[in-house]
Scaffold this active site. Structure first.
Site, short mmCIF file in Angstrom:
data_model
loop_
_atom_site.label_atom_id
_atom_site.label_comp_id
_atom_site.label_asym_id
_atom_site.label_seq_id
_atom_site.Cartn_x
_atom_site.Cartn_y
_atom_site.Cartn_z
N ASP A 1 -14.97 -10.84 -18.38
CA ASP A 1 -16.47 -10.87 -18.82
C ASP A 1 -16.76 -12.06 -18.30
O ASP A 1 -16.39 -13.06 -18.94
CB ASP A 1 -16.55 -10.50 -20.10
CG ASP A 1 -18.09 -10.56 -20.65
OD1 ASP A 1 -18.74 -11.40 -20.15
OD2 ASP A 1 -18.27 -9.45 -21.51
N GLU B 1 -10.10 -6.30 -22.94
CA GLU B 1 -11.28 -7.25 -22.67
C GLU B 1 -10.87 -8.76 -23.08
O GLU B 1 -10.61 -9.25 -24.38
CB GLU B 1 -12.58 -7.02 -23.18
CG GLU B 1 -13.77 -7.83 -23.01
CD GLU B 1 -15.13 -7.25 -23.27
OE1 GLU B 1 -15.16 -6.36 -24.14
OE2 GLU B 1 -16.11 -7.95 -22.73
N GLU C 1 -23.75 -6.44 -18.87
CA GLU C 1 -23.73 -6.27 -20.29
C GLU C 1 -24.82 -7.18 -20.89
O GLU C 1 -24.48 -8.26 -21.56
CB GLU C 1 -22.43 -6.72 -21.06
CG GLU C 1 -22.26 -5.95 -22.24
CD GLU C 1 -20.88 -6.72 -22.91
OE1 GLU C 1 -20.46 -6.10 -23.88
OE2 GLU C 1 -20.45 -7.76 -22.33
N TYR D 1 -24.46 -1.50 -19.60
CA TYR D 1 -24.25 -1.05 -20.71
C TYR D 1 -25.81 -0.71 -21.29
O TYR D 1 -26.74 -1.03 -21.16
CB TYR D 1 -23.76 -2.23 -21.72
CG TYR D 1 -23.16 -1.74 -22.92
CD1 TYR D 1 -22.32 -0.41 -22.74
CD2 TYR D 1 -23.07 -2.75 -23.73
CE1 TYR D 1 -21.73 -0.81 -24.03
CE2 TYR D 1 -22.37 -2.38 -25.10
CZ TYR D 1 -21.53 -1.34 -25.13
OH TYR D 1 -21.13 -0.93 -26.37
N PHE E 1 -19.44 -13.91 -19.16
CA PHE E 1 -20.02 -14.69 -20.31
C PHE E 1 -18.92 -15.31 -21.12
O PHE E 1 -19.16 -16.59 -21.26
CB PHE E 1 -20.84 -13.50 -21.44
CG PHE E 1 -20.91 -14.12 -22.62
CD1 PHE E 1 -22.11 -15.05 -22.92
CD2 PHE E 1 -20.29 -13.65 -23.62
CE1 PHE E 1 -22.15 -15.57 -24.33
CE2 PHE E 1 -20.58 -14.35 -25.14
CZ PHE E 1 -21.45 -15.07 -25.33
N GLU F 1 -14.91 -15.09 -31.23
CA GLU F 1 -14.71 -13.79 -31.29
C GLU F 1 -13.48 -13.11 -31.51
O GLU F 1 -13.37 -12.05 -32.27
CB GLU F 1 -15.41 -13.11 -30.21
CG GLU F 1 -16.88 -13.64 -29.88
CD GLU F 1 -17.71 -12.73 -28.99
OE1 GLU F 1 -17.38 -11.55 -28.83
OE2 GLU F 1 -18.66 -13.42 -28.41
MN MN Z 1 -18.17 -7.84 -22.54
#
Ligand code: MN
Length: 289
Positions: free
Chosen positions: A183, A150, A244, A6, A185, A156
């Site tokens: 993802d 995603e 990312e 990214y 993370f 979040e």
């Molecule tokens: Mn992400």
């Protein structure tokens, strides 16, 4: 597998000129540059075409990522907001086609980050979201564009927090060009097992974000990259993998991502480049065996 990054690793704002990053990431050893949807949707066509030409010249695949803001939430119970979100996403799909990209991923099914001072109506919002994504998938299909949902952690968003919810959502949408995006993370917070999450997602996996638990570049932390690579090979994953990393505080990026300290060890610009190039080699070695 195509390995990318990214652009925001180097930037403090989301809305920047992506052009110089195309040759930069090619020179650092990457196959893919991911750009922000927010800037792309409103970029004039001539500028979009310059990005496309540069990507072709450098042999770089472009992918697009964004989290929709609250006023463009396609899962909103307020129909005016939902329609604004659909109109925005269709504009973004047009520009994505023009730039020669085939994938839009991120929180495109709702909004980001969630305002938890408001009540959560998960089931109702899920139905609205699925209706919107079906409409957008049908709009994107003639362009050959895939929408990747995603899967993000509970702090979040609330709609899709793990691979099981993501796969169930994508099955319910029931469109060939809607896929799951994982993802590492977020998986580190929500999944029991990286391996099981990737295996259970299987052929529904369309795009994969990678980064350490603290969002440093892969290889600098403690996530089980061997296990993740083994799972990706077992499902025969041949898609895009984009790191990312966020390591510098400041600006809209630092604030949105909650980077409140310098995690780069005061790296110079040259060291930042060297770190991510080394991570690119690391990821290729571990994933592409
Ligand atoms: Mn992400």
């Amino acid at each position: 597998m195509k390995i990318g990054t990214y652009f925001a690793y180097w930037e403090q704002e989301w809305d920047v000129d992506f052009f110089p990053y195309i040759s930069k990431v090619a020179n650092l050893g990457f196959d893919v540059l991911e750009i922000a949807g927010g800037g792309l949707a409103d970029l004039p066509d001539d500028k979009v075409l310059l990005l496309k030409e540069e990507a072709e010249r450098c042999g770089i695949t472009l992918t697009v990522c964004l989290g929709l803001p609250a006023n463009l939430d396609v899962s909103s119970e307020d129909e005016t907001i939902r329609q604004a979100g659909l109109a925005y996403m269709k504009r973004l799909i047009d520009k994505t086609a023009l730039v020669g990209a085939a994938q839009i991923g991120g929180i495109v099914y709702a909004y980001w980050p969630v305002d938890y001072s408001k009540p959560v109506h998960k089931e109702a919002v899920r139905e609205i979201s699925i209706r919107s994504i079906r409409e957008l998938a049908d709009y994107a299909l003639p362009y050959g564009i895939t929408l990747n949902m995603e899967t993000v952690n509970r702090f979040e968003q609330f709609l899709i927090n793990d691979a099981a919810e993501a796969t169930a959502y994508v099955k319910d949408v029931n469109r060939t060009n809607v896929k799951v995006m994982l993802d590492s993370f977020h998986m580190n917070i929500e999944e029991d097992s990286f391996y099981d999450a990737i295996i259970s997602t299987g052929s529904y996996l369309g795009h994969f974000h990678i980064g350490e638990a603290n969002r440093k570049v892969p290889g600098k932390g403690r996530l089980p990259w061997d296990e993740i690579g083994r799972a990706l090979r077992e499902i025969g994953y041949d898609g895009t993998i984009v790191m990312e990393p966020f390591v510098r505080p400041g600006g809209g990026v630092g604030s949105d991502i909650k980077v409140w300290r310098d995690m780069s060890a005061n790296a110079s610009d040259e060291q930042m480049d060297a770190d991510i190039a080394e991570s690119c080699r690391f990821v290729r070695n571990v994933f592409c065996k």
